[in-house]
Design a protein around this motif. Structure first.
Motif, mmCIF file in Angstrom:
data_model
loop_
_atom_site.group_PDB
_atom_site.id
_atom_site.type_symbol
_atom_site.label_atom_id
_atom_site.label_comp_id
_atom_site.label_asym_id
_atom_site.label_seq_id
_atom_site.Cartn_x
_atom_site.Cartn_y
_atom_site.Cartn_z
ATOM 1 N N ARG A 60 -4.868 -3.845 -34.096
ATOM 2 C CA ARG A 60 -5.086 -3.099 -32.858
ATOM 3 C C ARG A 60 -3.739 -2.625 -32.311
ATOM 4 O O ARG A 60 -2.818 -3.417 -32.154
ATOM 5 C CB ARG A 60 -5.782 -3.956 -31.810
ATOM 6 N N ARG A 61 -3.681 -1.351 -32.013
ATOM 7 C CA ARG A 61 -2.516 -0.757 -31.362
ATOM 8 C C ARG A 61 -2.817 -0.750 -29.876
ATOM 9 O O ARG A 61 -3.865 -0.253 -29.442
ATOM 10 C CB ARG A 61 -2.343 0.663 -31.915
ATOM 11 N N ARG A 62 -1.933 -1.331 -29.070
ATOM 12 C CA ARG A 62 -2.169 -1.477 -27.649
ATOM 13 C C ARG A 62 -1.056 -0.817 -26.841
ATOM 14 O O ARG A 62 0.057 -0.648 -27.327
ATOM 15 C CB ARG A 62 -2.251 -2.957 -27.268
ATOM 16 N N SER A 63 -1.403 -0.511 -25.585
ATOM 17 C CA SER A 63 -0.443 0.082 -24.658
ATOM 18 C C SER A 63 -0.516 -0.686 -23.340
ATOM 19 O O SER A 63 -1.600 -1.001 -22.858
ATOM 20 C CB SER A 63 -0.779 1.551 -24.429
ATOM 21 N N CYS A 64 0.668 -0.968 -22.768
ATOM 22 C CA CYS A 64 0.732 -1.676 -21.490
ATOM 23 C C CYS A 64 0.635 -0.653 -20.361
ATOM 24 O O CYS A 64 1.334 0.361 -20.354
ATOM 25 C CB CYS A 64 2.040 -2.452 -21.389
ATOM 26 N N THR B 65 -3.589 -4.495 -20.472
ATOM 27 C CA THR B 65 -3.230 -3.635 -21.606
ATOM 28 C C THR B 65 -4.510 -3.025 -22.142
ATOM 29 O O THR B 65 -5.610 -3.550 -21.923
ATOM 30 C CB THR B 65 -2.521 -4.433 -22.718
ATOM 31 N N ARG B 66 -4.387 -1.938 -22.835
ATOM 32 C CA ARG B 66 -5.588 -1.305 -23.395
ATOM 33 C C ARG B 66 -5.383 -0.999 -24.865
ATOM 34 O O ARG B 66 -4.255 -0.799 -25.325
ATOM 35 C CB ARG B 66 -5.967 -0.066 -22.602
ATOM 36 N N VAL B 67 -6.491 -0.944 -25.590
ATOM 37 C CA VAL B 67 -6.477 -0.657 -27.023
ATOM 38 C C VAL B 67 -6.453 0.848 -27.213
ATOM 39 O O VAL B 67 -7.293 1.572 -26.682
ATOM 40 C CB VAL B 67 -7.715 -1.281 -27.717
ATOM 41 N N ASN C 159 4.288 0.865 -19.981
ATOM 42 C CA ASN C 159 3.975 1.949 -20.929
ATOM 43 C C ASN C 159 4.512 1.716 -22.346
ATOM 44 O O ASN C 159 4.575 2.658 -23.122
ATOM 45 C CB ASN C 159 4.457 3.307 -20.400
ATOM 46 N N LYS C 160 4.894 0.494 -22.679
ATOM 47 C CA LYS C 160 5.336 0.200 -24.045
ATOM 48 C C LYS C 160 4.118 -0.090 -24.903
ATOM 49 O O LYS C 160 3.071 -0.504 -24.423
ATOM 50 C CB LYS C 160 6.306 -0.972 -24.054
ATOM 51 N N ARG C 161 4.295 0.138 -26.202
ATOM 52 C CA ARG C 161 3.209 -0.099 -27.154
ATOM 53 C C ARG C 161 3.547 -1.282 -28.052
ATOM 54 O O ARG C 161 4.710 -1.533 -28.370
ATOM 55 C CB ARG C 161 2.978 1.149 -28.004
ATOM 56 N N PHE C 162 2.495 -1.975 -28.461
ATOM 57 C CA PHE C 162 2.662 -3.096 -29.381
ATOM 58 C C PHE C 162 1.400 -3.244 -30.215
ATOM 59 O O PHE C 162 0.360 -2.659 -29.917
ATOM 60 C CB PHE C 162 3.007 -4.392 -28.630
ATOM 61 N N THR C 163 1.517 -4.007 -31.289
ATOM 62 C CA THR C 163 0.409 -4.197 -32.232
ATOM 63 C C THR C 163 -0.038 -5.652 -32.209
ATOM 64 O O THR C 163 0.793 -6.563 -32.170
ATOM 65 C CB THR C 163 0.850 -3.816 -33.661
#
Length: 149
Positions: A27-31, A11-13, A35-39
């Protein structure tokens, strides 16, 4: 950081900023896989500090006890609330900067007295009279003479 949706570890920030409390990083992250996002929230891990009391009992450090003692010493004194809070913060910084897991309450008391001596001499004498358990007027006068010198 592992994705909570697909379990992928790549995942990336996307965005990083302080959270509302000021002690946490949001931190807001993306897989990369789904391609889903999570915090996520990142917080500094603190080591619990144990205070060794006069009777050798041990208890966890409690900031409210420190605040209570300093506030009682400064009661009805012409000391700004901001100065009191700054003093409490500096005392706490001095305590935690020792990087010890246990600290005797006597060391905390000495740190508090040194800080109160700079903040307000009357508050210092009030705290010292309780902390040092003055038995009579002579010990009280000895402490006052130290301040006057």
């Amino acid at each position: 950081m592992k994705c909570p949706y697909c379990g992928n570890i790549d995942t990336r920030v996307i965005d990083s900023r302080p959270a509302d409390d000021g002690t946490t990083i949001r931190r807001r992250r993306s897989c990369d896989a789904c391609n889903k996002r999570f915090t996520t929230y990142e917080k500094v891990e603190t080591i619990p500090l144990i205070v060794i009391k006069k009777d050798n009992n041990r208890e966890q450090y409690d900031r409210t006890k420190l605040e209570g003692g300093v506030l009682r010493a400064c009661y009805k004194r012409p000391v700004a609330a901001a100065d009191i809070q700054a003093t409490i913060d500096s005392i706490e910084t001095a305590i935690f900067s020792r990087e010890e897991k246990e600290i005797p309450s006597s060391q905390i008391g000495e740190i508090v007295m040194e800080s109160l001596k700079k903040l307000d001499p009357v508050a210092y004498v009030r705290f010292a009279s309780v902390y040092r358990e003055f038995k009579d007027v002579n010990t009280f006068m000895d402490e006052l003479k130290k301040i006057l010198e």
